[in-house]
Motif scaffolding. Sequence first.
Motif, PDB file in Angstrom:
ATOM      1  N   LYS A   4       0.832  -1.209   0.000  1.00  0.00           N
ATOM      2  CA  LYS A   4       0.000   0.000   0.000  1.00  0.00           C
ATOM      3  C   LYS A   4       0.866   1.258   0.000  1.00  0.00           C
ATOM      4  CE  LYS A   4      -4.011  -2.117   2.092  1.00  0.00           C
ATOM      5  NZ  LYS A   4      -4.968  -2.133   3.183  1.00  0.00           N
ATOM      6  N   ILE A   5       1.945   1.233   0.773  1.00  0.00           N
ATOM      7  CA  ILE A   5       2.873   2.366   0.778  1.00  0.00           C
ATOM      8  C   ILE A   5       3.427   2.569  -0.632  1.00  0.00           C
ATOM      9  CG2 ILE A   5       5.117   3.187   1.609  1.00  0.00           C
ATOM     10  CD1 ILE A   5       4.502   1.809   4.291  1.00  0.00           C
ATOM     11  N   PHE A   6       3.830   1.472  -1.265  1.00  0.00           N
ATOM     12  CA  PHE A   6       4.368   1.546  -2.619  1.00  0.00           C
ATOM     13  C   PHE A   6       3.353   2.189  -3.558  1.00  0.00           C
ATOM     14  CE2 PHE A   6       5.192   0.057  -6.906  1.00  0.00           C
ATOM     15  CZ  PHE A   6       6.558   0.214  -7.033  1.00  0.00           C
ATOM     16  N   GLU A   7       2.116   1.742  -3.488  1.00  0.00           N
ATOM     17  CA  GLU A   7       1.072   2.292  -4.359  1.00  0.00           C
ATOM     18  C   GLU A   7       0.872   3.785  -4.119  1.00  0.00           C
ATOM     19  OE1 GLU A   7      -2.481  -0.051  -3.856  1.00  0.00           O
ATOM     20  OE2 GLU A   7      -1.484  -1.879  -4.535  1.00  0.00           O
ATOM     21  N   ARG A   8       0.906   4.205  -2.862  1.00  0.00           N
ATOM     22  CA  ARG A   8       0.722   5.625  -2.559  1.00  0.00           C
ATOM     23  C   ARG A   8       1.895   6.468  -3.061  1.00  0.00           C
ATOM     24  NH1 ARG A   8      -1.060   3.634   2.557  1.00  0.00           N
ATOM     25  NH2 ARG A   8       0.915   4.291   3.512  1.00  0.00           N
ATOM     26  N   ILE A   9       3.089   5.931  -2.938  1.00  0.00           N
ATOM     27  CA  ILE A   9       4.271   6.664  -3.390  1.00  0.00           C
ATOM     28  C   ILE A   9       4.330   6.711  -4.917  1.00  0.00           C
ATOM     29  CG2 ILE A   9       6.802   6.664  -3.396  1.00  0.00           C
ATOM     30  CD1 ILE A   9       6.733   5.440  -0.636  1.00  0.00           C
ATOM     31  N   ASP A  10       3.835   5.675  -5.563  1.00  0.00           N
ATOM     32  CA  ASP A  10       3.842   5.588  -7.029  1.00  0.00           C
ATOM     33  C   ASP A  10       2.719   6.467  -7.592  1.00  0.00           C
ATOM     34  OD1 ASP A  10       4.264   4.806  -9.664  1.00  0.00           O
ATOM     35  OD2 ASP A  10       3.193   2.902  -9.426  1.00  0.00           O
ATOM     36  N   LYS A  11       2.936   7.769  -7.554  1.00  0.00           N
ATOM     37  CA  LYS A  11       1.907   8.738  -7.938  1.00  0.00           C
ATOM     38  C   LYS A  11       1.460   8.594  -9.388  1.00  0.00           C
ATOM     39  CE  LYS A  11       2.046  11.268  -4.068  1.00  0.00           C
ATOM     40  NZ  LYS A  11       1.052  11.061  -3.070  1.00  0.00           N
ATOM     41  N   ASP A  12       2.377   8.256 -10.281  1.00  0.00           N
ATOM     42  CA  ASP A  12       2.008   8.165 -11.694  1.00  0.00           C
ATOM     43  C   ASP A  12       1.472   6.789 -12.086  1.00  0.00           C
ATOM     44  OD1 ASP A  12       4.385   6.756 -11.597  1.00  0.00           O
ATOM     45  OD2 ASP A  12       5.460   8.067 -12.987  1.00  0.00           O
ATOM     46  N   THR A  14       2.919   3.856 -12.525  1.00  0.00           N
ATOM     47  CA  THR A  14       3.700   3.051 -13.474  1.00  0.00           C
ATOM     48  C   THR A  14       4.137   1.706 -12.896  1.00  0.00           C
ATOM     49  OG1 THR A  14       5.773   4.070 -12.755  1.00  0.00           O
ATOM     50  CG2 THR A  14       4.622   5.100 -14.635  1.00  0.00           C
ATOM     51  N   GLY A  15       3.998   1.549 -11.584  1.00  0.00           N
ATOM     52  CA  GLY A  15       4.491   0.329 -10.949  1.00  0.00           C
ATOM     53  C   GLY A  15       5.982   0.380 -10.690  1.00  0.00           C
ATOM     54  N   GLN A  16       6.574   1.564 -10.857  1.00  0.00           N
ATOM     55  CA  GLN A  16       8.005   1.748 -10.632  1.00  0.00           C
ATOM     56  C   GLN A  16       8.219   3.069  -9.913  1.00  0.00           C
ATOM     57  OE1 GLN A  16       9.587   1.587 -14.608  1.00  0.00           O
ATOM     58  NE2 GLN A  16       9.873  -0.623 -14.484  1.00  0.00           N
ATOM     59  N   LEU A  17       9.195   3.061  -8.998  1.00  0.00           N
ATOM     60  CA  LEU A  17       9.552   4.280  -8.280  1.00  0.00           C
ATOM     61  C   LEU A  17      10.932   4.739  -8.720  1.00  0.00           C
ATOM     62  CD1 LEU A  17       8.588   3.336  -4.593  1.00  0.00           C
ATOM     63  CD2 LEU A  17       7.231   4.619  -6.263  1.00  0.00           C
ATOM     64  N   THR A  18      11.052   6.038  -8.924  1.00  0.00           N
ATOM     65  CA  THR A  18      12.361   6.639  -9.158  1.00  0.00           C
ATOM     66  C   THR A  18      12.898   7.089  -7.805  1.00  0.00           C
ATOM     67  OG1 THR A  18      11.445   8.854  -9.446  1.00  0.00           O
ATOM     68  CG2 THR A  18      11.652   7.478 -11.433  1.00  0.00           C
ATOM     69  N   LEU A  19      14.134   7.527  -7.781  1.00  0.00           N
ATOM     70  CA  LEU A  19      14.703   8.068  -6.552  1.00  0.00           C
ATOM     71  C   LEU A  19      13.875   9.265  -6.092  1.00  0.00           C
ATOM     72  CD1 LEU A  19      16.827   8.294  -4.327  1.00  0.00           C
ATOM     73  CD2 LEU A  19      18.273   9.563  -5.955  1.00  0.00           C
ATOM     74  N   GLU A  20      13.464  10.095  -7.034  1.00  0.00           N
ATOM     75  CA  GLU A  20      12.657  11.265  -6.692  1.00  0.00           C
ATOM     76  C   GLU A  20      11.334  10.854  -6.048  1.00  0.00           C
ATOM     77  OE1 GLU A  20      14.118  10.788  -9.769  1.00  0.00           O
ATOM     78  OE2 GLU A  20      15.780  12.153  -9.345  1.00  0.00           O
ATOM     79  N   ASP A  21      10.702   9.791  -6.576  1.00  0.00           N
ATOM     80  CA  ASP A  21       9.462   9.282  -5.983  1.00  0.00           C
ATOM     81  C   ASP A  21       9.700   8.814  -4.551  1.00  0.00           C
ATOM     82  OD1 ASP A  21       8.077   9.653  -8.423  1.00  0.00           O
ATOM     83  OD2 ASP A  21       8.483   7.587  -9.077  1.00  0.00           O
ATOM     84  N   ARG A  27       9.008  12.073   2.385  1.00  0.00           N
ATOM     85  CA  ARG A  27       8.636  13.386   2.926  1.00  0.00           C
ATOM     86  C   ARG A  27       7.147  13.507   3.231  1.00  0.00           C
ATOM     87  NH1 ARG A  27      12.180  16.999  -1.325  1.00  0.00           N
ATOM     88  NH2 ARG A  27      14.200  16.612  -0.344  1.00  0.00           N
ATOM     89  N   THR A  28       6.320  12.727   2.529  1.00  0.00           N
ATOM     90  CA  THR A  28       4.866  12.947   2.629  1.00  0.00           C
ATOM     91  C   THR A  28       4.068  11.792   3.212  1.00  0.00           C
ATOM     92  OG1 THR A  28       4.558  12.162   0.344  1.00  0.00           O
ATOM     93  CG2 THR A  28       4.908  14.535   0.666  1.00  0.00           C
ATOM     94  N   THR A  60      15.094   2.310 -11.448  1.00  0.00           N
ATOM     95  CA  THR A  60      13.744   2.366 -10.865  1.00  0.00           C
ATOM     96  C   THR A  60      13.567   1.157  -9.956  1.00  0.00           C
ATOM     97  OG1 THR A  60      12.751   1.149 -12.713  1.00  0.00           O
ATOM     98  CG2 THR A  60      12.720   3.559 -12.862  1.00  0.00           C
ATOM     99  N   ILE A  61      12.619   1.299  -9.028  1.00  0.00           N
ATOM    100  CA  ILE A  61      12.337   0.206  -8.096  1.00  0.00           C
ATOM    101  C   ILE A  61      10.932  -0.293  -8.365  1.00  0.00           C
ATOM    102  CG2 ILE A  61      12.015  -0.409  -5.673  1.00  0.00           C
ATOM    103  CD1 ILE A  61      13.938   1.860  -4.963  1.00  0.00           C
ATOM    104  N   GLU A  62      10.830  -1.581  -8.582  1.00  0.00           N
ATOM    105  CA  GLU A  62       9.520  -2.204  -8.754  1.00  0.00           C
ATOM    106  C   GLU A  62       9.017  -2.641  -7.388  1.00  0.00           C
ATOM    107  OE1 GLU A  62      10.199  -5.282 -11.609  1.00  0.00           O
ATOM    108  OE2 GLU A  62      10.825  -3.849 -13.132  1.00  0.00           O
ATOM    109  N   ALA A  63       7.748  -2.999  -7.318  1.00  0.00           N
ATOM    110  CA  ALA A  63       7.119  -3.336  -6.039  1.00  0.00           C
ATOM    111  C   ALA A  63       7.898  -4.428  -5.300  1.00  0.00           C
ATOM    112  CB  ALA A  63       5.665  -3.749  -6.252  1.00  0.00           C
ATOM    113  N   ALA A  64       8.288  -5.487  -6.005  1.00  0.00           N
ATOM    114  CA  ALA A  64       8.993  -6.599  -5.349  1.00  0.00           C
ATOM    115  C   ALA A  64      10.346  -6.137  -4.789  1.00  0.00           C
ATOM    116  CB  ALA A  64       9.203  -7.751  -6.328  1.00  0.00           C
TER     117      ALA A  64
END
Length: 171
Positions: A4-12, A14-21, A27-28, A60-64
């Motif tokens: 759930k945290i991953f989904e909330r952080i993944d604003k766009d 895509t199923g992937q997080l960048t360092l900026e994400d 922060r939020t 990028t970081i995927e959910a797993a």
Amino acid sequence: MLAKIFERIDKDGTGQLTLEDLVAGARTDAAFQSRLRVMDIDENDLQQLFQMIDSDGSGTIEAAEFIGPLSRWAHDSKTAPRFIKYNMLQTMHLQEDLIDLSADCFNELAARLDDLSRQLDLTERTAGPVSMTPTAEKVADLRRRVAESRDSRESRSVSNSETDSETTQDV
């Protein structure tokens, strides 16, 4: 919970997080902040955390990749040693790269010295013997040290590759 945290952080979405994400999420998102506090990870550590959990090196970081390490690491007290170990491995790899670069430069210098030596030998044959000058002595000493350095580097390389393979299994 981490999914759930991953989904909330993944604003766009895509199923992937960048360092900026990841930084923005730290922060939020209160739950993510809490998880990071438990592991004693602050904002200054996020780039290293990102690199450590980006196991495929894709940028990028995927959910797993996100869920696996963070769920394991939150339940033990080894976060700081993991960061230290990761830094040490990175430093060792950089050192090996520098050693290789230095060896390449020394090999190039040795080749140039060999060429100059051949030219000097030709000059001696045609113009008569040339006395050994301090510069020539330095060249001979440099050749000896390059050869010793090459031998030493090769023995360290074998030793480091054995240690590196044992250490990466723990990370």
